[in-house]
Design an enzyme around this catalytic site. Structure first.
Site, mmCIF file in Angstrom:
data_model
loop_
_atom_site.group_PDB
_atom_site.id
_atom_site.type_symbol
_atom_site.label_atom_id
_atom_site.label_comp_id
_atom_site.label_asym_id
_atom_site.label_seq_id
_atom_site.Cartn_x
_atom_site.Cartn_y
_atom_site.Cartn_z
ATOM 1 N N SER A 182 66.286 37.978 29.709
ATOM 2 C CA SER A 182 64.826 37.868 29.848
ATOM 3 C C SER A 182 64.281 36.442 29.928
ATOM 4 C CB SER A 182 64.138 38.573 28.686
ATOM 5 O OG SER A 182 64.207 39.941 28.886
ATOM 6 N N LYS B 269 62.395 35.514 32.997
ATOM 7 C CA LYS B 269 60.986 35.853 33.223
ATOM 8 C C LYS B 269 60.096 34.596 33.278
ATOM 9 C CE LYS B 269 61.725 40.379 31.091
ATOM 10 N NZ LYS B 269 61.773 41.137 29.838
ATOM 11 N N TYR C 237 58.621 38.446 22.132
ATOM 12 C CA TYR C 237 58.341 39.862 21.877
ATOM 13 C C TYR C 237 57.576 40.108 20.583
ATOM 14 C CZ TYR C 237 61.948 39.874 25.405
ATOM 15 O OH TYR C 237 62.672 39.607 26.509
HETATM 16 N N1 GLN Z 1 68.146 43.442 30.897
HETATM 17 C C1 GLN Z 1 67.397 43.663 29.714
HETATM 18 C C2 GLN Z 1 66.421 44.802 29.911
HETATM 19 O O1 GLN Z 1 65.771 44.871 30.929
HETATM 20 C C3 GLN Z 1 66.677 42.379 29.352
HETATM 21 C C4 GLN Z 1 65.959 42.479 28.080
HETATM 22 C C5 GLN Z 1 65.798 41.183 27.321
HETATM 23 O O2 GLN Z 1 66.505 40.184 27.468
HETATM 24 N N2 GLN Z 1 64.898 41.252 26.411
HETATM 25 O O3 GLN Z 1 66.302 45.658 29.067
#
Ligand code: GLN
Length: 306
Positions: free
Chosen positions: A64, A67, A242
């Site tokens: 993630s 992103k 998060y």
């Molecule tokens: N590939 C993971 C997902 O889409 C990435 C999630 C993450 O790094 N928080 O669930």
């Protein structure tokens, strides 16, 4: 003057006993097989100096953290206003892959860093270039100044095989009219961005433009306007880790982005970027020892954005 080598050495020693306490992501085999005792950290200063400790040169799945790059690209394509009509800017208080809020809030993801928000970012990129995955990869290579950065095809394939929740989310967004491209194409690009493999040095370098008011310090290239860079940094601070974002801000006090591969990239505007990799996660999906390492970093250096 901070003695970064000494600081990193001390941090490495102090986090070593907790490396085994986190839980390595196990939803796909390639992540589950990463040894929990890996630890790497890199600091990149605005002057171009790089300091490292441990496994800072070993590639891992950035998940993630990608992103941050897709948010940057989406913002450059359509600007803040149009972007914020499709993705919010409030912490979600829910796990990164939660579907619950999306229905209450009529298909507008709370922020760009939960999975639903990231899928909308991909959709925007798909609407603006021929090969979205390739565009993202080229962008990351340029930002990290490393032409060898690539996707891990095995991770991308496993993401797809196990991505039922992401598929549900994408379909849900589509039903609300918040995806303009085919669900399949959005998911495929998203799985590829999650499967980017980088090391701590790449990662620290790749976010330096956010520590330098949107300008890549070595090429002088303006990636974002000063105001856009500031906005991405505030989104990182309020939404980048998060539903543990309060804990992260309280303990670390830096804008940062985590991934379930155990990486975290963080930065201090006008000073430096810092990255860490420790695969064991806490229950929120953030690196357990990585968060501690960054907490120790801001404590030992006395540096903070506050
Ligand atoms: N590939 C993971 C997902 O889409 C990435 C999630 C993450 O790094 N928080 O669930």
């Amino acid at each position: 003057m901070v003695d970064y080598n000494q600081v990193l050495k001390e941090i490495h020693e102090e986090v070593t006993p907790v490396l085994s306490q986190g839980r390595v992501a196990d939803y796909i085999p390639k992540l589950a097989s990463v040894p929990a005792d890996k630890f790497g950290m890199a600091v990149h200063t605005l002057d171009g100096d790089i300091y490292t400790t441990g496994d800072a040169r070993e590639n891992f799945s950035i998940q993630s953290i990608s992103k941050v790059y897709t948010l940057t690209l989406a913002m450059t394509y359509i600007g803040e206003e149009k972007l914020l009509a499709r993705v919010g800017r409030e912490p979600s208080g829910t796990p990164f892959n939660s579907l619950v809020q999306l229905e209450y809030e009529n298909g507008i993801p709370r922020n760009p860093f939960i999975n639903a928000g990231a899928l909308v970012l991909v959709d925007i990129i798909l609407s603006h270039c021929r090969d979205a995955a390739d565009t993202i990869r080229s962008f990351v290579r340029e930002r990290a100044d490393n032409p060898n950065i690539d996707f891990d095809p095995e991770v991308a394939a496993s993401e797809k095989d196990t991505g039922f929740r992401n598929a549900a989310m994408a379909n849900f967004l589509k039903s609300y009219g918040n995806l303009h491209n085919p669900v399949e194409a959005v998911l495929d690009t998203y799985y590829h961005q999650c499967a980017l493999r980088m090391n701590c040095i790449d990662l620290a370098k790749s976010v330096m433009f956010l520590a330098n008011h949107g300008v890549s310090p070595w090429s002088g290239k303006q990636i974002l306007t000063r105001s856009q860079a500031k906005r991405i940094n505030s989104l990182l601070l309020t939404c980048g880790t998060y539903d543990a974002v309060g804990d992260f801000a309280y303990r670390v006090g830096l804008p940062g982005k985590s991934g379930v591969g155990g990486g975290i990239a963080a930065l201090i505007p006008e000073k430096l970027s810092v990255s860490v990799w420790a695969p064991g996660l806490n229950p929120n999906g953030n690196s357990l020892a990585g968060t501690l390492a960054l907490e120790l970093f801001t404590t030992k250096t006395g540096m903070s954005i506050f």
